[in-house]
Write a protein that holds these residues in place. Structure first.
Motif, short mmCIF file in Angstrom:
data_model
loop_
_atom_site.label_atom_id
_atom_site.label_comp_id
_atom_site.label_asym_id
_atom_site.label_seq_id
_atom_site.Cartn_x
_atom_site.Cartn_y
_atom_site.Cartn_z
N ASP A 55 70.20 39.08 16.78
CA ASP A 55 70.49 39.29 18.07
C ASP A 55 69.39 39.62 18.99
OD1 ASP A 55 72.52 39.92 17.03
OD2 ASP A 55 72.55 41.94 15.46
N LYS A 56 68.46 39.87 18.30
CA LYS A 56 67.22 40.35 20.06
C LYS A 56 67.04 39.04 20.67
CE LYS A 56 64.17 43.59 18.10
NZ LYS A 56 62.75 43.70 17.69
N LEU A 58 69.13 36.24 20.57
CA LEU A 58 70.55 35.99 21.60
C LEU A 58 70.18 36.65 23.36
CD1 LEU A 58 73.48 35.99 18.65
CD2 LEU A 58 72.54 33.87 20.22
N LYS A 59 69.89 38.36 22.64
CA LYS A 59 70.13 38.89 23.85
C LYS A 59 69.09 38.37 25.28
CE LYS A 59 70.90 43.66 24.69
NZ LYS A 59 70.32 44.77 24.13
N PHE A 60 68.01 38.41 24.32
CA PHE A 60 66.15 38.13 25.21
C PHE A 60 65.95 36.19 24.90
CE2 PHE A 60 65.96 42.92 23.71
CZ PHE A 60 66.69 42.79 24.82
N SER A 61 66.22 35.72 24.65
CA SER A 61 65.34 34.69 24.56
C SER A 61 65.80 33.75 26.00
CB SER A 61 66.47 33.42 23.31
OG SER A 61 67.72 32.69 23.92
N LYS A 81 79.68 34.40 16.35
CA LYS A 81 78.95 35.36 17.42
C LYS A 81 77.84 34.97 18.56
CE LYS A 81 76.18 39.00 15.28
NZ LYS A 81 75.65 39.58 14.87
N HIS A 85 78.78 34.95 22.45
CA HIS A 85 77.47 35.46 23.41
C HIS A 85 77.41 34.67 24.97
CE1 HIS A 85 75.36 38.74 20.86
NE2 HIS A 85 74.61 38.75 21.73
N TYR A 87 76.91 30.81 24.56
CA TYR A 87 75.73 29.29 24.38
C TYR A 87 75.97 28.09 23.43
CZ TYR A 87 71.72 33.06 24.06
OH TYR A 87 71.11 33.62 24.39
#
Length: 311
Positions: A55-56, A58-61, A81, A85, A87
């Motif tokens: 999850d992290k 997907l949020k910050f990459s 998921k 998001h 992608y």
């Protein structure tokens, strides 16, 4: 061809394929990549950043494209998921394990205007273009034989896990389906499928016999035995044989054997990297917003894979 500024990739899962093939290509093509792995904690050479939480990541990459390389049983829920998001997404084969799941993922991708592709890329190797060329007209194919045998996977391997949707059918079904899609434009008239399972219910081999109006496709796909990875095509006037069809190495030259009028000749195929060719095409098609080609392939392949399962 500097792709660094055009695409960032997030690799979710640190699989054998990722170690052996994917990361090498990202580094070679100067593609900025991050890795998210729950189990691998050491520093990964070349990674722009690392995450121990999906999850992290997907949020910050900051990536645009995700390559999902986790056990088969986790593909569908994670893919859903990732698409939600926003992608673009490549998923290891088999993209899904149950009928109808591919269409659900394609619907989400279409709503979000995203590319979704199953990572079947052996046919992006140079030898495959030659193979099709030597066949001349695919209509002339009379029989096609495939033998793909790998030694029995170790008991702790994902391939040997029923819970994680391993087994020969999941591992090799995409190959059988894509061969049918690429080489045969006729409907299957009669089919005979033999599936063998071990004591714990894991599929260890499947043999297929498909008879079309004018052609025959016979395939052996199994765990257990000496490594074999070849295809033999009989045409009206010649036979063509290729080794290392489904996982062509990128560091050696390969040979195609042709027998015509009882004369043998070998054609040398130069080294080629099928994953690199496939990835560059995906990146190009993201830019061009060309997504339909991958979708129709996935739907056709899923239908055939599940035909084999539901025999």
């Amino acid at each position: 061809n500097n792709l660094k500024h055009k695409k960032k990739i997030l690799l979710i899962g640190y699989s054998n394929l990722a170690r052996r093939r994917l990361i090498k290509t990202f580094i070679k093509k100067k593609i900025l990549f991050s890795v998210a792995s729950k189990s691998f904690k050491k520093k990964i050479h070349g990674a722009h950043s690392q995450f121990d939480n999906y999850d992290k990541a997907l949020k910050f990459s900051g990536a645009e494209l995700v390559y999902l390389s986790v056990p088969n049983s986790k593909h569908f829920n994670l893919a859903k998921k990732i698409l939600k998001h926003g992608y673009h997404l490549i998923v290891d084969k088999p993209i899904t394990t149950k009928l109808g799941e591919v269409k659900k993922l394609i619907n989400i991708a279409n709503k979000k205007k995203l590319l979704l592709s199953e990572a079947v890329f052996y046919n992006y190797h140079n030898q495959f273009n030659y193979l099709k060329r030597f066949c001349g007209n695919l209509k002339k194919i009379e029989q096609l034989f495939v033998n793909f045998t790998i030694p029995t996977p170790q008991s702790n391997s994902l391939l040997a896990s029923r819970e994680l949707c391993g087994g020969a059918l999941m591992d090799m079904g995409s190959y059988a389906a894509s061969i049918h899609r690429i080489f045969f434009k006729e409907k299957i008239k009669t089919k005979n499928i033999v599936i063998k399972k071990n004591k714990s219910g894991l599929v260890t081999s499947f043999d297929i016999f498909f008879k079309y109006k004018t052609k025959v496709f016979i395939g052996t796909f199994r765990f257990g035995g000496e490594y074999r990875n070849n295809i033999l095509i009989n045409l009206r006037n010649k036979t063509i044989e290729v080794n290392r069809l489904f996982s062509p190495p990128d560091d050696i030259n390969l040979n195609i054997k042709i027998n015509e009028k009882n004369k043998d000749k070998k054609i040398k195929i130069k080294k080629d990297n099928c994953f690199e060719n496939y990835l560059l095409e995906v990146i190009k098609n993201i830019k061009l917003k060309k997504f339909k080609y991958y979708q129709s392939n996935m739907i056709k392949d899923e239908q055939l894979r599940l035909k084999i399962i539901s025999k």
